[in-house]
Every structure is written in C-alpha cells, then in structure tokens.
Design a protein around this motif. Structure first.
Motif, PDB file in Angstrom:
ATOM      1  N   PHE A   3      41.886 -66.696  48.152  1.00 30.52           N
ATOM      2  CA  PHE A   3      42.314 -65.663  47.126  1.00 30.52           C
ATOM      3  C   PHE A   3      43.556 -65.098  47.215  1.00 30.52           C
ATOM      4  N   THR A  23      36.288 -68.652  49.202  1.00 25.52           N
ATOM      5  CA  THR A  23      37.336 -69.563  48.529  1.00 25.52           C
ATOM      6  C   THR A  23      36.933 -69.667  46.935  1.00 25.52           C
ATOM      7  N   THR A  25      36.940 -71.061  43.456  1.00 22.02           N
ATOM      8  CA  THR A  25      36.274 -72.384  42.757  1.00 22.02           C
ATOM      9  C   THR A  25      37.535 -73.099  42.041  1.00 22.02           C
ATOM     10  N   GLN A  28      39.227 -71.172  39.214  1.00 19.60           N
ATOM     11  CA  GLN A  28      39.663 -69.760  39.846  1.00 19.60           C
ATOM     12  C   GLN A  28      41.228 -70.409  40.186  1.00 19.60           C
ATOM     13  N   GLN A  46      32.375 -74.498  32.509  1.00 20.90           N
ATOM     14  CA  GLN A  46      31.114 -74.118  31.979  1.00 20.90           C
ATOM     15  C   GLN A  46      30.379 -72.932  32.655  1.00 20.90           C
ATOM     16  N   THR A  47      29.348 -72.330  32.379  1.00 24.47           N
ATOM     17  CA  THR A  47      29.039 -71.262  33.082  1.00 24.47           C
ATOM     18  C   THR A  47      28.611 -71.747  34.353  1.00 24.47           C
ATOM     19  N   GLY A  48      28.501 -71.109  35.599  1.00 24.64           N
ATOM     20  CA  GLY A  48      28.307 -71.514  36.868  1.00 24.64           C
ATOM     21  C   GLY A  48      29.427 -72.088  37.646  1.00 24.64           C
ATOM     22  N   LYS A  51      33.877 -68.859  36.065  1.00 22.54           N
ATOM     23  CA  LYS A  51      34.787 -68.625  35.014  1.00 22.54           C
ATOM     24  C   LYS A  51      35.006 -66.970  34.961  1.00 22.54           C
ATOM     25  N   THR A  52      34.065 -66.245  35.193  1.00 22.49           N
ATOM     26  CA  THR A  52      34.034 -64.838  34.872  1.00 22.49           C
ATOM     27  C   THR A  52      35.233 -64.173  35.800  1.00 22.49           C
ATOM     28  N   ALA A  53      35.255 -64.755  37.131  1.00 19.58           N
ATOM     29  CA  ALA A  53      36.442 -64.237  37.801  1.00 19.58           C
ATOM     30  C   ALA A  53      37.383 -64.839  37.378  1.00 19.58           C
ATOM     31  N   ASP A 310      22.656 -66.201  34.462  1.00 17.55           N
ATOM     32  CA  ASP A 310      23.036 -66.635  35.779  1.00 17.55           C
ATOM     33  C   ASP A 310      21.965 -66.285  36.864  1.00 17.55           C
ATOM     34  N   ASP A 312      20.911 -66.790  40.736  1.00 21.35           N
ATOM     35  CA  ASP A 312      21.181 -67.495  42.045  1.00 21.35           C
ATOM     36  C   ASP A 312      20.168 -68.314  42.575  1.00 21.35           C
ATOM     37  N   ARG A 338      23.658 -74.776  41.518  1.00 19.61           N
ATOM     38  CA  ARG A 338      25.041 -74.211  41.211  1.00 19.61           C
ATOM     39  C   ARG A 338      25.571 -74.128  42.875  1.00 19.61           C
TER      40      ARG A 338
HETATM   41  P1  AMP Z   1      30.213 -67.663  36.554  1.00 17.35           P
HETATM   42  O1  AMP Z   1      30.618 -69.217  36.109  1.00 17.35           O
HETATM   43  O2  AMP Z   1      31.330 -66.617  36.461  1.00 17.35           O
HETATM   44  O3  AMP Z   1      28.884 -66.993  35.642  1.00 17.35           O
HETATM   45  O4  AMP Z   1      29.843 -67.727  38.012  1.00 17.35           O
HETATM   46  C1  AMP Z   1      28.822 -68.429  38.726  1.00 17.35           C
HETATM   47  C2  AMP Z   1      28.248 -67.662  39.898  1.00 17.35           C
HETATM   48  O5  AMP Z   1      29.036 -67.940  41.070  1.00 17.35           O
HETATM   49  C3  AMP Z   1      27.980 -66.188  39.819  1.00 17.35           C
HETATM   50  O6  AMP Z   1      26.942 -65.820  40.496  1.00 17.35           O
HETATM   51  C4  AMP Z   1      29.510 -65.562  40.642  1.00 17.35           C
HETATM   52  O7  AMP Z   1      28.925 -64.507  41.244  1.00 17.35           O
HETATM   53  C5  AMP Z   1      29.646 -66.881  41.698  1.00 17.35           C
HETATM   54  N1  AMP Z   1      30.909 -66.986  41.964  1.00 17.35           N
HETATM   55  C6  AMP Z   1      32.096 -66.995  41.231  1.00 17.35           C
HETATM   56  N2  AMP Z   1      33.233 -67.273  41.965  1.00 17.35           N
HETATM   57  C7  AMP Z   1      32.729 -67.430  43.156  1.00 17.35           C
HETATM   58  C8  AMP Z   1      33.405 -67.682  44.268  1.00 17.35           C
HETATM   59  N3  AMP Z   1      34.642 -67.958  44.623  1.00 17.35           N
HETATM   60  N4  AMP Z   1      32.560 -68.045  45.738  1.00 17.35           N
HETATM   61  C9  AMP Z   1      31.425 -67.650  45.438  1.00 17.35           C
HETATM   62  N5  AMP Z   1      30.744 -67.519  44.332  1.00 17.35           N
HETATM   63  C10 AMP Z   1      31.216 -67.174  43.246  1.00 17.35           C
END
Ligand code: AMP
Length: 435
Positions: A3, A23, A25, A28, A46-48, A51-53, A310, A312, A338
C-alpha cells in the motif's frame, strides 16, 4: 506491491493496517495509482475483489488534501451511487473505516426508511455522500442536497443500477453535477447502455480490468444435485443438516418463495431469515446483521437483495432455485470463496433446469458436476446434452465433503447456452432485466 508504494497518505495507511490489510488486491494495485493521478476510470470488478477500497482510498485522499470552499455546512464533495440499500450501507461503513484517522463527514441516503434522519444529516453537512439513485432524486427534488461542489463521482456496480432501471435517475443526477470532476465507474459487466453512459459522462477514462468478467474463485467447488421438484425442500433440509455445511446463503427465485423457505427452516429448527425487496429496511438489516453475527445459520435471499452483501468467510451457497439468468450464478457464487478461502456452491436442479445449467456451464467455462444425493435421485434423469463442438471447459472439482455418489454426467453445453443481444456469454454478457 505494498500500500505504501501506491502513494497513499500515512493516515490511510494506518487505517489499512488497523483493518489488517497487508497487500493490495489486483484491482487496488491497478486502480489506486490511476485514480490518485486524477484520471477518470472504467473498472471491471466484481464484489469481493476489494473494489470499495480501490475507489474509496483515492477519493478520501483527494478530499482530505483540500479544505472545503466557503462557509456554512459542508456540501458533498464526493458522491458514490450504489444500486441497493445494503451496498450503500456497506460502502458507507467501509469508507468510514478507511477514513477513521481523517476528519471527513459521511452520510448514506437510501430508500425504505424515513427521510428526516437523512435530511438532518445532509443539513449538518457531509463531505462524502453514498446514495441509491432513487432516494437521492427525492432529496434533490426537495432541495435537501446541493451537489454543486462534487469533485469525485463513483458509480458502484453500475451494471446492476442499469439493470434495476436507474438509468434515467443516474442521467438526471450526473447531468446536474459540475463538469469539472473525476468520475470512477465500477461494474462487473459492460453492456451497450453502460458504454454509452461512460462515453457521455466520463472524460478520457483509463480502463482497468483485473478479473476477467464472469470468473469465479478457483477455490470454490461446484456441484448440482438432480432432484424431483416435489422433493427439493426435503433435499434442502437434508443438506443443511450435514454437520460440515457451515453458514449458508440460500437463493430463492421469488420473494414469496424466500419467505416460505425461511419459515420451513425455522420450523425444522434451523435458525433462518429471509432478505428480499418486500421486506422493510429494518427487517433486512436485522436479517443481515443476524447472519453476519452468526445468530442465523441460513439466510434465504433473492438475487437483487443479495447483490453486494459482503459476508466474511461464508462457506456455502445453495441455489434452491437456479437463477433465470446464467450470469447471476456467478454473482451468487461470488459471496463465497472470497480472498482465497474455500467455498462450496450447491445447486438443486430439476429436469426443467437442464437448459439453465447448460447456460451456467457456458458462462462459467467449466462444468458443474451432477451428483446424486443419497436418497434423492430424481425419477426423471437430467440430460445435459453433449456439446456440438469440442469443449474447452474443464470439470469443476466436485466437493470432497459430499457424501453422495460420484459425478454422473457433466458436459458443457457450448452450443446450447443462450446468447442475448448478439453477445456471447464469455466477454461482456448482457444483464437483462429481472423477470
Ligand atoms: P469489496 O470488493 O470492496 O466488497 O471487498 C471485499 C472484502 O475484502 C471486504 O470485506 C474488504 O474489507 C476486504 N478487503 C478489501 N481489500 C482488502 C485487502 N487489500 N486485504 C484484505 N482484505 C481486503
């Protein structure tokens, strides 16, 4: 990649460390540097995938680096549009987590709850507004929100927003935003209407596509149990009573069916709840919360309601009904497996489901194993025709945990899958409206 090397600020790095992210994804890695450099973005994710970050971190860094103009309550400088209440809340919560060491204000506005709390929040002032399109229009109509200061726009799960009929609302909202802004569009699929939207509202967007469309994690095992329609409920109960089944998301095609299944399971002593469009916001949040906290063993959902959920470490997804649209199989299964975790996808299939299963095999690019579940073999065997051309599909590993027999028959129906609008199922499948 780390990051740090993506150019994120110390405050965001601390929040990521707090969240246990080590790390980035793939999405990201690709999207964050481009977004930080100020480019518009079309991202296939896709979700998972994280993508939100991928859009949230650059957005927060952008806002944190600038003081808002003018006096009085802050007006939104970032707007995130999302298709469902669940996704809006989830994005809002994620962004709050990433922004925990920044002093930015956030709010989420979505339908199904009263307006007043949202009106008050908007009056107090927000920097980041997460909204579903319909409710945002309600606030715009009441002049309860001023979008003239928006610098960053995110369209999250844009394909699903179009699928849900939000195109006119989105066009209206985007038409009223400042021209000088950054726009980030995230979508799992890209049909023509979406491409047109991007052409109209994005400026020289960079494209990132990290996960090929319609792939599912390799760590998920797929199997389908042939069964007579009249015995599906008994089979579901039997599957859910297996000791190693774990928490399970069950998909029903209809809202009514979802309610009936949840009732049946509760009567059988399996704690369950249903989530679908006819349930009010509190009921949906309660069901989702109960499931996430483990109080509920089985959540029964319809496709639209489940999008964006979402959870876990969800080990099992069961398709009580196959989806009407093969691509939705991929979205459903995206809830499990996931971040490299193992998952299993189990489908209950009747003789009438054969064409759907063929279409799913085609979209998946591999074969879902047909496995008789002991004591539930159907009176009419399911016939999945041999492909008309040599298939490149590979068998999807049938599940070790299955106590049922060996796979019976499994052929990819390459010639039989539905092809809509002249597009094949592999590259950019159409997402037709829900039936
Ligand atoms: P999203 O695709 O944004 O819905 O994220 C899916 C899941 O992955 C969520 O629970 C996030 O908190 C988690 N997540 C996102 N980026 C990372 C990362 N770099 N390392 C670990 N978990 C992550």
């Amino acid at each position: 990649m780390s990051f740090e090397s993506l150019g994120l600020s110390p405050a965001l790095l601390r929040a990521l460390a707090d969240a246990g992210y080590t790390t980035p994804t793939p999405i990201q890695n690709e999207a964050i540097p481009l977004a930080l450099a100020g480019h518009d973005l079309i991202a296939g994710a896709q979700t998972g995938t994280g993508k939100t970050a991928a859009f949230g971190l650059p957005l927060l860094q952008h806002l944190a680096g600038r003081t808002p103009d003018g006096k009085g309550p802050r007006r939104p400088r970032a707007l995130v549009l999302a298709p469902t209440r669940e996704l809006a809340l989830q994005v809002h919560d994620s962004l709050r987590g990433y922004a925990k060491h920044l002093s930015l204000r956030m709010a989420a506005v979505y339908g199904g709850v009263g307006m007043q709390g949202q009106i008050d929040a908007l009056r107090r002032g927000v920097d980041v507004l997460v909204a579903t399109p319909g409710r945002l229009i309600d606030h715009l109509d009441r002049r309860g929100v001023d979008l003239s200061q928006v610098e960053v726009l995110v369209l999250d799960e844009a394909d699903r927003m179009l699928d849900m009929g939000f195109l006119p609302a989105i066009k209206r909202i985007l038409g009223g935003l400042p021209k000088q802004r950054q726009s980030l569009l995230f979508s799992a699929t890209f049909e023509t209407a979406l491409k047109q939207l991007a052409q109209q509202f994005l400026r020289e967007p960079r494209e990132v596509q990290v996960t090929p469309v319609n792939t599912v994690a390799e760590t998920i095992s797929h199997r389908a149990h042939p069964v007579d329609a009249a015995r599906k409920r008994d089979l579901l109960l039997d599957l859910l009573r297996q000791p190693d089944i774990g928490q399970t998301l069950v998909f029903s095609r209809t809202k009514h069916g979802a309610d009936k299944l949840a009732r049946l399971l509760n009567q059988a002593g399996i704690a369950s709840d249903a989530i679908h469009g006819n349930r009010n916001q509190n009921q949906r949040l309660r069901a989702l919360g109960g499931f996430k906290q483990g109080r509920i063993a089985v959540l029964v959902a319809t496709d639209v309601a489940a999008r964006g959920i979402d959870i876990d470490r969800l080990p099992t997804v069961i398709n009580f009904d196959l989806p009407m649209v093969a691509e939705d199989y991929v979205h459903r299964i995206g809830r499990t497996g996931r971040a490299g975790a193992e998952g299993q996808a189990i489908s209950l299939v009747t003789a009438e489901d054969a064409p759907l299963l063929r279409a799913i095999n085609k979209v998946l690019g591999r074969e879902v194993s047909l496995v008789d579940h002991a004591g539930f073999a159907p009176s009419t065997p399911i016939r999945i025709e041999a492909p008309s051309q040599p298939s490149r599909a590979r068998p999807a590993g049938h599940n070790r945990r299955s106590h049922a027999g060996a796979p019976r028959r499994a052929h990819a129906g390459a010639g039989a899958a539905r092809s809509r609008g002249g597009q094949g199922g592999h590259a950019a499948p159409r997402q037709p409206s829900r039936p």
